[in-house]
Write a protein that holds these residues in place. Structure first.
Motif, PDB file in Angstrom:
ATOM      1  N   ASN A   1       6.220   3.536  25.907  1.00 44.60           N
ATOM      2  CA  ASN A   1       7.475   2.885  25.517  1.00 44.60           C
ATOM      3  C   ASN A   1       7.248   1.788  24.466  1.00 44.60           C
ATOM      4  O   ASN A   1       7.685   0.657  24.625  1.00 44.60           O
ATOM      5  N   GLN A   2       6.509   2.135  23.398  1.00 41.34           N
ATOM      6  CA  GLN A   2       6.196   1.185  22.321  1.00 41.34           C
ATOM      7  C   GLN A   2       6.710   1.750  20.996  1.00 41.34           C
ATOM      8  O   GLN A   2       5.978   2.436  20.296  1.00 41.34           O
ATOM      9  N   PRO A   3       7.983   1.479  20.638  1.00 41.59           N
ATOM     10  CA  PRO A   3       8.522   2.080  19.407  1.00 41.59           C
ATOM     11  C   PRO A   3       7.800   1.616  18.142  1.00 41.59           C
ATOM     12  O   PRO A   3       7.836   2.307  17.127  1.00 41.59           O
ATOM     13  N   ALA A   4       7.109   0.458  18.190  1.00 40.92           N
ATOM     14  CA  ALA A   4       6.419  -0.032  16.989  1.00 40.92           C
ATOM     15  C   ALA A   4       5.340   0.939  16.539  1.00 40.92           C
ATOM     16  O   ALA A   4       5.029   1.018  15.351  1.00 40.92           O
ATOM     17  N   LEU A   5       4.773   1.712  17.500  1.00 35.78           N
ATOM     18  CA  LEU A   5       3.701   2.638  17.139  1.00 35.78           C
ATOM     19  C   LEU A   5       4.202   3.774  16.258  1.00 35.78           C
ATOM     20  O   LEU A   5       3.421   4.405  15.540  1.00 35.78           O
ATOM     21  N   LEU A   6       5.527   4.063  16.313  1.00 39.54           N
ATOM     22  CA  LEU A   6       6.058   5.174  15.521  1.00 39.54           C
ATOM     23  C   LEU A   6       5.907   4.900  14.023  1.00 39.54           C
ATOM     24  O   LEU A   6       5.757   5.831  13.237  1.00 39.54           O
ATOM     25  N   ASP A   7       5.946   3.596  13.615  1.00 42.39           N
ATOM     26  CA  ASP A   7       5.752   3.269  12.205  1.00 42.39           C
ATOM     27  C   ASP A   7       4.375   3.697  11.731  1.00 42.39           C
ATOM     28  O   ASP A   7       4.214   4.166  10.602  1.00 42.39           O
TER      29      ASP A   7
ATOM     30  N   LEU B   1       0.832  -1.208   0.000  1.00 44.22           N
ATOM     31  CA  LEU B   1       0.000   0.000   0.000  1.00 44.22           C
ATOM     32  C   LEU B   1       0.866   1.257   0.000  1.00 44.22           C
ATOM     33  O   LEU B   1       0.573   2.227  -0.717  1.00 44.22           O
ATOM     34  N   VAL B   2       1.953   1.260   0.789  1.00 48.69           N
ATOM     35  CA  VAL B   2       2.831   2.441   0.828  1.00 48.69           C
ATOM     36  C   VAL B   2       3.503   2.644  -0.533  1.00 48.69           C
ATOM     37  O   VAL B   2       3.612   3.773  -1.018  1.00 48.69           O
ATOM     38  N   ALA B   3       3.936   1.527  -1.176  1.00 43.59           N
ATOM     39  CA  ALA B   3       4.554   1.646  -2.492  1.00 43.59           C
ATOM     40  C   ALA B   3       3.552   2.188  -3.506  1.00 43.59           C
ATOM     41  O   ALA B   3       3.880   3.052  -4.335  1.00 43.59           O
ATOM     42  N   ALA B   4       2.286   1.705  -3.436  1.00 46.11           N
ATOM     43  CA  ALA B   4       1.258   2.196  -4.351  1.00 46.11           C
ATOM     44  C   ALA B   4       0.983   3.681  -4.108  1.00 46.11           C
ATOM     45  O   ALA B   4       0.765   4.448  -5.047  1.00 46.11           O
ATOM     46  N   ALA B   5       1.031   4.109  -2.817  1.00 47.06           N
ATOM     47  CA  ALA B   5       0.841   5.530  -2.505  1.00 47.06           C
ATOM     48  C   ALA B   5       1.963   6.359  -3.113  1.00 47.06           C
ATOM     49  O   ALA B   5       1.735   7.462  -3.615  1.00 47.06           O
TER      50      ALA B   5
ATOM     51  N   LEU C   1       1.016   7.327   8.555  1.00 44.50           N
ATOM     52  CA  LEU C   1      -0.030   8.350   8.579  1.00 44.50           C
ATOM     53  C   LEU C   1       0.493   9.658   7.999  1.00 44.50           C
ATOM     54  O   LEU C   1      -0.218  10.347   7.253  1.00 44.50           O
ATOM     55  N   ALA C   2       1.760  10.015   8.304  1.00 48.02           N
ATOM     56  CA  ALA C   2       2.344  11.250   7.776  1.00 48.02           C
ATOM     57  C   ALA C   2       2.404  11.201   6.257  1.00 48.02           C
ATOM     58  O   ALA C   2       1.994  12.152   5.574  1.00 48.02           O
ATOM     59  N   LEU C   3       2.878  10.071   5.717  1.00 49.06           N
ATOM     60  CA  LEU C   3       2.998   9.955   4.255  1.00 49.06           C
ATOM     61  C   LEU C   3       1.628  10.020   3.600  1.00 49.06           C
ATOM     62  O   LEU C   3       1.437  10.692   2.574  1.00 49.06           O
ATOM     63  N   LEU C   4       0.635   9.321   4.164  1.00 48.87           N
ATOM     64  CA  LEU C   4      -0.658   9.213   3.496  1.00 48.87           C
ATOM     65  C   LEU C   4      -1.494  10.471   3.660  1.00 48.87           C
ATOM     66  O   LEU C   4      -2.243  10.833   2.748  1.00 48.87           O
ATOM     67  N   SER C   5      -1.399  11.164   4.826  1.00 47.94           N
ATOM     68  CA  SER C   5      -2.200  12.389   4.973  1.00 47.94           C
ATOM     69  C   SER C   5      -1.655  13.473   4.048  1.00 47.94           C
ATOM     70  O   SER C   5      -2.427  14.280   3.515  1.00 47.94           O
ATOM     71  N   PHE C   6      -0.324  13.460   3.817  1.00 48.02           N
ATOM     72  CA  PHE C   6       0.263  14.387   2.839  1.00 48.02           C
ATOM     73  C   PHE C   6      -0.322  14.120   1.452  1.00 48.02           C
ATOM     74  O   PHE C   6      -0.734  15.034   0.737  1.00 48.02           O
ATOM     75  N   LEU C   7      -0.399  12.828   1.099  1.00 49.31           N
ATOM     76  CA  LEU C   7      -0.952  12.450  -0.196  1.00 49.31           C
ATOM     77  C   LEU C   7      -2.407  12.906  -0.327  1.00 49.31           C
ATOM     78  O   LEU C   7      -2.822  13.411  -1.377  1.00 49.31           O
ATOM     79  N   GLY C   8      -3.187  12.747   0.771  1.00 53.47           N
ATOM     80  CA  GLY C   8      -4.586  13.145   0.745  1.00 53.47           C
ATOM     81  C   GLY C   8      -4.740  14.636   0.512  1.00 53.47           C
ATOM     82  O   GLY C   8      -5.582  15.071  -0.292  1.00 53.47           O
ATOM     83  N   THR C   9      -3.912  15.437   1.210  1.00 56.48           N
ATOM     84  CA  THR C   9      -3.993  16.889   1.039  1.00 56.48           C
ATOM     85  C   THR C   9      -3.629  17.287  -0.391  1.00 56.48           C
ATOM     86  O   THR C   9      -4.268  18.175  -0.981  1.00 56.48           O
ATOM     87  N   ILE C  10      -2.593  16.632  -0.964  1.00 57.44           N
ATOM     88  CA  ILE C  10      -2.198  16.925  -2.341  1.00 57.44           C
ATOM     89  C   ILE C  10      -3.349  16.627  -3.303  1.00 57.44           C
ATOM     90  O   ILE C  10      -3.659  17.426  -4.206  1.00 57.44           O
TER      91      ILE C  10
ATOM     92  N   GLY D   1      -3.306  13.716  14.804  1.00 60.75           N
ATOM     93  CA  GLY D   1      -3.328  12.281  15.068  1.00 60.75           C
ATOM     94  C   GLY D   1      -1.926  11.706  15.117  1.00 60.75           C
ATOM     95  O   GLY D   1      -1.596  10.878  15.975  1.00 60.75           O
ATOM     96  N   MET D   2      -1.090  12.200  14.193  1.00 65.15           N
ATOM     97  CA  MET D   2       0.316  11.787  14.156  1.00 65.15           C
ATOM     98  C   MET D   2       1.013  12.115  15.478  1.00 65.15           C
ATOM     99  O   MET D   2       1.701  11.266  16.065  1.00 65.15           O
ATOM    100  N   GLY D   3       0.820  13.370  15.943  1.00 65.89           N
ATOM    101  CA  GLY D   3       1.433  13.787  17.204  1.00 65.89           C
ATOM    102  C   GLY D   3       0.944  12.959  18.374  1.00 65.89           C
ATOM    103  O   GLY D   3       1.726  12.582  19.260  1.00 65.89           O
TER     104      GLY D   3
END
Lengths: 135, 88
Positions: free
Chosen positions: B58-64, A40-44, B69-78, B46-48
């Protein structure tokens, strides 16, 4: 409707998103992530490229027809399931290679299955997005 | 007051308040660009929130999740901006 700001931003964002999608794919079998999210990220990333430079440029960058990617992904996923059948184990049994590679960690058929899912998801999403963007 | 307490008792409620205000702008917004910006702000908030919760618990997995979300919300705004430009 060519925007110099967007095309400059996409020029560094596009490889970054592809790198992150591969990172998610390779980590998927023992941590959060996996072939589906990575695809999905690659498609985005490709959708962003299509918005910035137009659909024909995105098709050229993708290289192959997106429908070829779907069938290739399904073939890889089924092949990873058939692998253990040849050594007498049930279909889709996870077979792991004994030595671990330095960057990838454990390598086995679950990773191959994830690669198949990744390719299929990229193919399906690109078929949908590029067809809709051409309307 | 320890850092997790500070995050859970001060920072996250403040972000929630900001998100409510952004939602008010999303509902009332006189023009369509106002609504698009409010939606972008909600995505950023939401990202923040995810990042702060990852630190507090203390859950670093959540940062992914925050990165995706940062990449996709940018795409949505574009995509919204492109739609607005074509419509006018």
């Amino acid at each position: 409707m060519f925007s110099i700001i967007l095309s400059t931003a996409v020029r560094y964002l596009f490889p970054l998103m592809l790198l992150f999608s591969v990172f998610l794919l390779l980590r998927g079998h023992n941590d959060a992530g996996g072939g589906f999210v990575g695809g999905l990220v690659a498609a985005a990333a490709f959708a962003l490229y299509a918005i910035a430079y137009g659909v024909p440029a995105a098709r050229r960058t993708l290289g192959v027809d997106s429908r070829v990617l779907i069938s290739l992904g399904l073939l890889v996923a089924v092949g990873s399931g058939l692998w253990p059948v040849f050594s007498g184990q049930p279909f889709l049994t996870g077979v792991w290679a004994k030595p671990t590679l330095p960057v990838l960690g454990k390598v086995g058929t679950p990773l191959l299955f994830d690669v198949g899912v990744y390719l299929a998801v990229v193919g399906v999403m690109m078929t949908i997005i590029l067809t809709l963007a051409e309307e | 007051m320890s850092l997790p307490d500070l995050i859970l008792l001060v920072a996250l409620p403040l972000l929630s308040l900001t998100m409510m205000l952004a939602f008010v702008r999303l509902v009332r917004g006189p023009s369509l660009p106002d609504r698009v910006i409010a939606l972008d702000l909600i995505g950023t908030l939401g990202m923040g929130m995810i990042a702060l919760y990852a630190i507090a618990r203390n859950q670093p997995a959540l940062l992914d999740v925050a990165i995706v979300l940062a990449l996709l919300s940018f795409l949505g705004t574009i995509a919204f901006a492109r739609y607005l430009e074509r419509r006018v």
